[in-house]
Motif scaffolding. Structure first.
Motif, mmCIF file in Angstrom:
data_model
loop_
_atom_site.group_PDB
_atom_site.id
_atom_site.type_symbol
_atom_site.label_atom_id
_atom_site.label_comp_id
_atom_site.label_asym_id
_atom_site.label_seq_id
_atom_site.Cartn_x
_atom_site.Cartn_y
_atom_site.Cartn_z
ATOM 1 N N ALA A 40 75.849 116.650 9.080
ATOM 2 C CA ALA A 40 75.141 117.863 9.027
ATOM 3 C C ALA A 40 73.619 118.066 9.503
ATOM 4 C CB ALA A 40 75.021 118.102 7.338
ATOM 5 N N LEU A 41 73.221 118.865 10.034
ATOM 6 C CA LEU A 41 71.656 118.974 10.534
ATOM 7 C C LEU A 41 70.815 118.741 9.496
ATOM 8 C CD1 LEU A 41 69.903 119.948 12.838
ATOM 9 C CD2 LEU A 41 69.887 122.089 12.024
ATOM 10 N N ALA A 42 71.015 119.120 8.244
ATOM 11 C CA ALA A 42 70.146 118.779 7.196
ATOM 12 C C ALA A 42 70.138 117.198 6.982
ATOM 13 C CB ALA A 42 70.491 119.223 5.778
ATOM 14 N N ASP A 43 71.188 116.349 7.153
ATOM 15 C CA ASP A 43 70.960 115.208 7.225
ATOM 16 C C ASP A 43 70.903 114.285 8.288
ATOM 17 O OD1 ASP A 43 71.821 115.458 4.340
ATOM 18 O OD2 ASP A 43 73.969 115.431 4.880
ATOM 19 N N HIS A 44 70.784 114.930 9.477
ATOM 20 C CA HIS A 44 70.656 114.434 10.492
ATOM 21 C C HIS A 44 69.007 114.011 10.797
ATOM 22 C CE1 HIS A 44 70.526 113.804 15.093
ATOM 23 N NE2 HIS A 44 71.920 113.795 15.057
ATOM 24 N N PRO A 45 68.682 113.032 11.732
ATOM 25 C CA PRO A 45 67.386 112.494 11.697
ATOM 26 C C PRO A 45 66.538 113.642 12.400
ATOM 27 C CG PRO A 45 68.883 110.718 12.669
ATOM 28 C CD PRO A 45 69.692 111.885 12.126
ATOM 29 N N ASP A 206 77.680 125.487 12.963
ATOM 30 C CA ASP A 206 77.885 125.545 11.489
ATOM 31 C C ASP A 206 77.340 124.685 10.698
ATOM 32 O OD1 ASP A 206 79.419 128.249 11.653
ATOM 33 O OD2 ASP A 206 81.226 127.123 11.905
ATOM 34 N N GLY A 207 76.077 124.290 11.197
ATOM 35 C CA GLY A 207 75.265 123.316 10.681
ATOM 36 C C GLY A 207 75.698 121.787 10.823
ATOM 37 N N THR A 208 76.863 121.605 11.727
ATOM 38 C CA THR A 208 77.453 120.142 11.689
ATOM 39 C C THR A 208 77.347 119.862 13.304
ATOM 40 O OG1 THR A 208 78.822 120.830 9.826
ATOM 41 C CG2 THR A 208 79.429 118.851 11.407
#
Length: 229
Positions: A40-45, A206-208
């Motif tokens: 997920a973008l939120a979890d990506h560096p 979609d955020g991934t």
């Protein structure tokens, strides 16, 4: 300004490339791999603090498709990528809300790219529109810049083309705050696997994360990666 260990590592790699005329930029481009596909973008560096960097289009975390671009103002391939692919994507998809494009300066190529990245960073809290205009200026006139004149030429351009306090922008570009934000992007790029390649582009749907791409790839390549069109 003092180079951090991360910065020194990138400069060592980039210096080797520069000696043979590559300087970190890559050629025609292609996939960098999809080992992290599904993150997920939120979890990506590169998702960390992304909301603090300029973007085109809708919120990168909510858009149907998001492109995160790491580029260096001094990179020839980055200029080509922005002047062609990014411009075409913006025209076709950004205005309709189908695509967000976020850019984080990633100075790993020629030495003048680092102070230029800091100057770009210093414009953001003042006027994000100036960030985009100044980035375009760097890309359009790369041959005119070097480490000795990048600050003075940037100050002159800001003074003549914007309402900002140009001297204050340059002062802020040399501050610890500006340095720390660029260093954070360098570290995030390293963790994401970008290395010393620019432009390094990460395609999210979609955020991934779907894939990452190296170099000045075509509009069609990005459209396919983002499932656009």
């Amino acid at each position: 300004m003092t180079d951090s260990p991360t910065r020194r590592g990138f400069l060592g790699t980039a210096a080797t490339a520069a000696a043979v005329g590559l300087a970190g930029c890559t050629g025609g481009g292609g996939g960098n791999g999809d080992d992290e596909a599904g993150v997920a973008l939120a979890d990506h560096p590169l998702g960390e603090d992304l909301d603090r960097w300029p973007h085109l289009g809708p919120d990168p975390f909510e858009a149907p498709a998001t492109l995160v671009v790491l580029d260096d103002p001094s990179c020839l391939r980055c200029a080509t990528f922005h002047q062609n692919t990014i411009t075409e994507l913006e025209s076709s998809y950004v205005a309709d809300g189908d695509l967000a494009i976020a850019v984080r300066p990633y100075p790993v190529v020629y030495p003048w790219g680092e102070p230029a990245a800091h100057i770009l960073e210093a414009t953001i809290p003042r006027d994000e529109g100036v960030f985009w205009d100044l980035l375009e200026h760097y890309f359009a006139d790369q041959d005119a810049f070097n480490t000795d004149n990048v600050r003075s030429r940037s100050e002159t351009w800001l003074d003549e083309n914007t309402d900002l306090d140009a001297a204050a922008v340059i002062d802020d570009a040399d501050s610890d705050a500006a340095t720390s934000r660029i260093e954070a992007t360098l570290s995030a790029g390293e963790e994401a696997g970008a290395g010393s390649v620019t432009p390094a582009t990460f395609a999210f749907v979609d955020g991934t994360l779907r894939t990452s791409l190296n170099g000045s790839v075509s509009t069609n390549t990005v459209e396919t990666a983002l499932e656009l069109g």
